[in-house]
Design a protein around this motif. Sequence first.
Motif: not given
Length: 157
Positions: A51-59, A64-67
């Motif tokens: 999920h974190l990978f998706y949010l970083k790469i795709k979104k 800060s938001s990922l944390n």
Amino acid sequence: MEQELTTMQKLNVLLEVECKSKSTIKSYERHIEKFVKYYGKEPNQECIIHHLFYLKIKKGYDKSSLNVVRSALLYYYREILNQQITIKIPSQKRRKSIPKPLPKEVIKMIIDNTSNKKYKLLFELAYDGGFRPEEIVSLKWEDINWWDNSIMINRGK
């Protein structure tokens, strides 16, 4: 007869009891709802990394938001699902930058153009002493030692 709380109600109650801010509660709710909607009610822990990978790469989420998402999901697993986190989920390291001080001319202009003597004294004290705003605000008369011209800062950094 007591009824069982939903996952989101339980989350809300726990965060309220921990005195989390309204914005933290809303943020955690939003991220956990999206996560559960996509992965199901009890996803395995590997899903957090995906999920974190998706949010970083795709979104394009920033560090800060990922944390924030990471914290929300870890809270969800620990407090709601009562699971120990058995995999390493690294936090995003933010680059720390040192704030640039205002030029001396600007500081002098601020102090010179302050007509209120109390505020003028506070500005001079903050600038000359290198105090942070929180340290100035929490300053008490007892903290000032007039005999040796020193000031005690409590709970300062």
